[in-house]
Design an enzyme around this catalytic site. Structure first.
Site, PDB file in Angstrom:
ATOM      1  N   ARG B 134     -11.580  -5.450  -8.080  1.00 44.27           N
ATOM      2  CA  ARG B 134     -10.882  -4.394  -7.329  1.00 44.27           C
ATOM      3  C   ARG B 134     -10.898  -3.026  -8.009  1.00 44.27           C
ATOM      4  NH1 ARG B 134      -7.953  -8.863  -6.993  1.00 44.27           N
ATOM      5  NH2 ARG B 134      -8.418 -10.015  -5.113  1.00 44.27           N
ATOM      6  N   THR B 181      -9.665 -10.655 -11.413  1.00 45.28           N
ATOM      7  CA  THR B 181     -10.291  -9.936 -10.303  1.00 45.28           C
ATOM      8  C   THR B 181      -9.688  -8.547 -10.097  1.00 45.28           C
ATOM      9  OG1 THR B 181      -8.717 -10.933  -8.770  1.00 45.28           O
ATOM     10  CG2 THR B 181     -10.831 -12.059  -9.030  1.00 45.28           C
ATOM     11  N   GLY B 197      -5.342 -17.008 -10.111  1.00 48.18           N
ATOM     12  CA  GLY B 197      -5.529 -18.428 -10.396  1.00 48.18           C
ATOM     13  C   GLY B 197      -4.352 -19.336 -10.126  1.00 48.18           C
ATOM     14  N   ALA B 198      -3.346 -18.833  -9.400  1.00 47.32           N
ATOM     15  CA  ALA B 198      -2.198 -19.701  -9.101  1.00 47.32           C
ATOM     16  C   ALA B 198      -2.605 -20.896  -8.244  1.00 47.32           C
ATOM     17  CB  ALA B 198      -1.098 -18.907  -8.409  1.00 47.32           C
ATOM     18  N   ASP B 307       3.393 -20.061   0.387  1.00 45.81           N
ATOM     19  CA  ASP B 307       2.408 -19.246  -0.325  1.00 45.81           C
ATOM     20  C   ASP B 307       2.593 -17.761  -0.013  1.00 45.81           C
ATOM     21  OD1 ASP B 307       0.315 -18.430  -1.887  1.00 45.81           O
ATOM     22  OD2 ASP B 307      -1.241 -19.462  -0.764  1.00 45.81           O
ATOM     23  N   ASN B 396      -1.317  -8.734   3.369  1.00 50.24           N
ATOM     24  CA  ASN B 396      -1.848  -9.514   2.262  1.00 50.24           C
ATOM     25  C   ASN B 396      -1.960  -8.593   1.058  1.00 50.24           C
ATOM     26  OD1 ASN B 396      -4.179 -11.182   0.812  1.00 50.24           O
ATOM     27  ND2 ASN B 396      -3.128 -12.519   2.217  1.00 50.24           N
ATOM     28  N   TRP B 397      -3.118  -8.483   0.438  1.00 47.04           N
ATOM     29  CA  TRP B 397      -3.205  -7.619  -0.757  1.00 47.04           C
ATOM     30  C   TRP B 397      -3.517  -6.173  -0.388  1.00 47.04           C
ATOM     31  CZ3 TRP B 397      -7.203  -4.589  -2.528  1.00 47.04           C
ATOM     32  CH2 TRP B 397      -8.420  -4.744  -1.875  1.00 47.04           C
TER      33      TRP B 397
END
Lengths: 109, 566
Positions: B134, B181, B197-198, B307, B396-397
């Site tokens: 990113r 990332t 990595g969760a 989540d 989301n992100w």
């Protein structure tokens, strides 16, 4: 007359036995497919899409035909393009299960 | 023999040249602090430490936006998601892919240098949601970025040559479920970096590295160890695989000297394996950049079954809140509530739904906890439920922007729900996938032709001034300018300018692939430019099976637009 009766019994037994064998084989395949779905969701869905449905940016695994098994295994074990190698992570049993799951959902049975 | 006058002139020339050289090669802490005031460059992720993605530039406006044309395009030479934030300094754009860092002439689009980054192929086994990067940070002539295999590397901005490289210390490794990332943030001379990595049973953290030397300075585990405050919110040793990653870049308030960062979902996804609130997953945390000391934390989604990764960047702003202008951090949380917290101490000032939500009726303003509905309780008990939003969240992100002129947030949202069921949970070990396989779910839609909206949202109420529907949700970030233009991209590749007052699409240009990037605007020699990456990828493109995307080709490229000048 007696012979005819015996033959009928034998034939019936063969049919029942054959059906049972077929059922057993089908149940084994069903178990493999179900296990393969778990393997897929664990390792593959992140790139190849939920429920094997790719949005188009990665290979659509449902395109794999019956004769592509060795190619499939080589790609899974050794990696392909930006797919990582899964040798040492996936067992041959898991790869077999994965193959059954993919083939069960393939475009060409 | 040089005269006194000639000597003075020479001294002036040397001083000027030295000053120019310094400004051309250095990005001091002061430069980074003032990034939002210097539209000739883009130095900090989010277009300034506040992460507002707001520009004071007005040359491109509502009347002339239809005259925008591409100036150049540059091939990233990659087929993965192009999510990078372009950094711009002295006429050079620095951008990243998962496997390369590039410097490009900002006016011509020609490549100045490209540094390729190799990583072991096994690295990709623990990259859950798109093989991406990113962006980079810039500091004192160095381009600093994270590599997928958990290394931080600094490159000389002029040449691309490596200056330093540091491996994140143990237990950080691919085998233990870690990947990097996100873009680092340099705050008070410290490179702050998070991990992804969760979904692979790790224990998430933030880290600090010395920006000059790369020395590892500190690590802040987002999940407390046994015996530490908050550890009582984890059952047994579940904290060791508890997730709480930090894959989206945070913001920095230099006056308070606090870095704000969102932490990710607990692991495994199945909540029945980790009874308790699971602190400090799904939280906004405020830390000291020099030491990693946590000053405050606010958890948005305790005991999260769905989540609802709380990583969305906390945007800093001064807005009217409870009768007076207050310095706040604002987070558009994945669970569907828009949080406004006091920047100083994390006190909750507002929390309102900004999309369709059915797992909670609201947020208790006294405790900050969600007021759960039966949907939530049934989900936790293992029953099958239909829940809004889906795992992808109301957003989301993708980053929102905030305009101090309109006082509104511009948020790309999703309008997607899911069926959800958590069966008996599995036993986990570090590095083992712990996301998708631990629950069952399917997509639920109200309307297959509207899976998302770009919304203009009041931060204190969550209400929209306008909502522009999209067939597929936009995973591009937004950018807003002082001429009340909003820029964003679509999954099918259209780069667009919208009226920030009405949501009307004023201009649209088809780029070669889908856009999941981060638009920025800048000026040089009196001309305003807009730059964005095109290149479909990331979690939605890979996993959603959205039929609208089947004819979107892959391929990353960097585009720069300006007004047609002939």
């Amino acid at each position: 007359m007696m012979l005819d009766r015996v033959l009928r019994i034998v034939a019936a037994a063969l049919i029942v036995g054959g059906t049972l064998t077929a059922h057993k084989s089908s149940a084994q395949d069903g178990a493999k497919i179900a296990a393969g779905e778990v393997v897929y969701n664990t390792y593959c869905a992140t790139c190849h899409g939920d429920g094997l449905v790719s949005s188009g940016q990665t290979f659509d695994l449902r395109r794999l035909e019956a004769g592509a098994r060795s190619r499939f295994e080589n790609s899974v074990l050794g990696g392909k393009g930006q797919m990582p190698p899964w040798k040492g992570v996936l067992t041959s049993e898991e790869i077999d299960q994965l193959w059954h799951y993919i083939r069960d959902n393939a475009y060409q049975k | 023999m040089m005269s006194a006058r000639q000597g003075a002139l020479l001294a002036a020339v040397i001083a000027f040249t030295a000053g120019f050289a310094a400004s051309a090669s250095s990005q001091t802490a002061e430069d980074l602090k003032n990034d939002h005031l210097t539209p000739g460059d883009v130095l900090v992720y989010g277009m300034g430490y506040s992460g507002q993605r707001y520009s004071p530039l007005t040359q491109i406006n509502k009347d002339n936006a239809a005259r925008l044309v591409p100036v150049w395009a540059y091939s990233i030479t990659d087929n993965r998601g192009a999510e990078g934030f372009p950094v711009i300094k002295d006429g050079v754009i620095y951008t990243t892919a998962h496997n390369a860092t590039m410097a490009i002439d900002a006016l011509t689009g020609s490549q100045i240098w490209r540094a390729n980054h190799e990583y072991p192929p096994e690295t990709l086994r623990v990259v859950c949601c798109g093989i991406v990067n990113r962006g980079a940070a810039i500091y004192n002539g160095k381009i600093i970025r994270a590599l997928l295999d958990n290394q931080i590397v600094a490159l000389d901005a002029k040449t691309g040559k490596e200056v330093w490289r540091t491996k994140s210390p143990a237990p950080t490794s691919t085998e233990n479920g870690y990947a990097m990332t996100g873009a680092p943030l340099v705050a008070n001379g410290v490179v702050i970096a998070g991990v992804a990595g969760a979904e692979f049973s790790h224990r998430g953290f933030l880290e600090g590295y010395d920006a000059e030397t790369g020395k590892h300075l500190w690590r802040h585990y987002n999940i407390p160890a046994q015996g530490e405050p908050g550890s009582e919110t984890w059952h047994g040793e579940s904290y060791l695989t508890g997730g709480g990653s930090s894959w989206v870049t945070g913001t920095y308030d230099p006056e308070l000297d606090l870095v704000y960062w969102g932490t990710g979902n607990p692991a495994p996804w199945n909540p029945r394996a980790r009874a308790g609130d699971n602190l400090h997953t799904n939280s906004i945390i405020a830390i000291r950049p020099k030491t990693g000391e946590r000053v405050w934390a606010f958890q948005t989604t305790p005991a999260d079954p769905f989540d609802y990764d709380g990583v969305h960047t906390p945007v800093i702003a001064t807005i009217p809140a409870q009768g007076q202008p207050r310095r706040v951090v604002i987070q558009a949380n994945r669970g569907g509530f828009l949080y406004v917290l006091d920047a100083k101490d994390g006190k909750l000032l507002a929390a309102n739904a900004y999309g369709k939500v059915n797992w909670a009726d609201g947020i208790d303003m006294r405790t900050g906890r969600p007021k759960h509905t039966q949907v939530y309780h049934d989900a936790l008990a293992g029953k099958k439920v239909t829940v809004w939003p889906s795992v992808s969240g109301v957003t989301n992100w993708q980053h929102m922007s905030f305009s101090p002129r309109t006082g509104l947030l511009y948020i790309n949202t999703l309008h997607v729900g899911m069926t959800y069921e958590a069966p008996e949970p599995p036993k986990l070990v570090p590095g083992k996938p712990s996301g998708t396989p631990t629950v069952r779910r399917t997509v639920v839609l109200d309307d297959p032709n509207v899976r998302g909206y770009l919304k203009a949202v009041d931060p204190m109420t969550g209400k929209s001034t306008w909502e522009t529907p999209y067939k597929s949700p936009n995973y591009s970030s937004t950018l807003v300018t002082a001429s009340n233009l909003v820029f964003t991209g679509t999954m099918t590749g259209e780069f667009q300018a919208l009226d920030a007052d009405t949501g009307k699409i004023l201009w649209s240009f088809q780029t070669p692939s889908g856009i999941v990037g981060q638009p920025v605007t800048w000026e040089r020699n009196g001309r305003q430019y807009v730059t964005v990456m095109s290149g479909i990828g990331g979690v939605y493109a890979l996993r959603s099976g959205d039929p609208n995307l089947k004819n979107v080709p892959a391929g990353a490229s960097l585009w720069t637009f300006a007004l047609f000048d002939k």
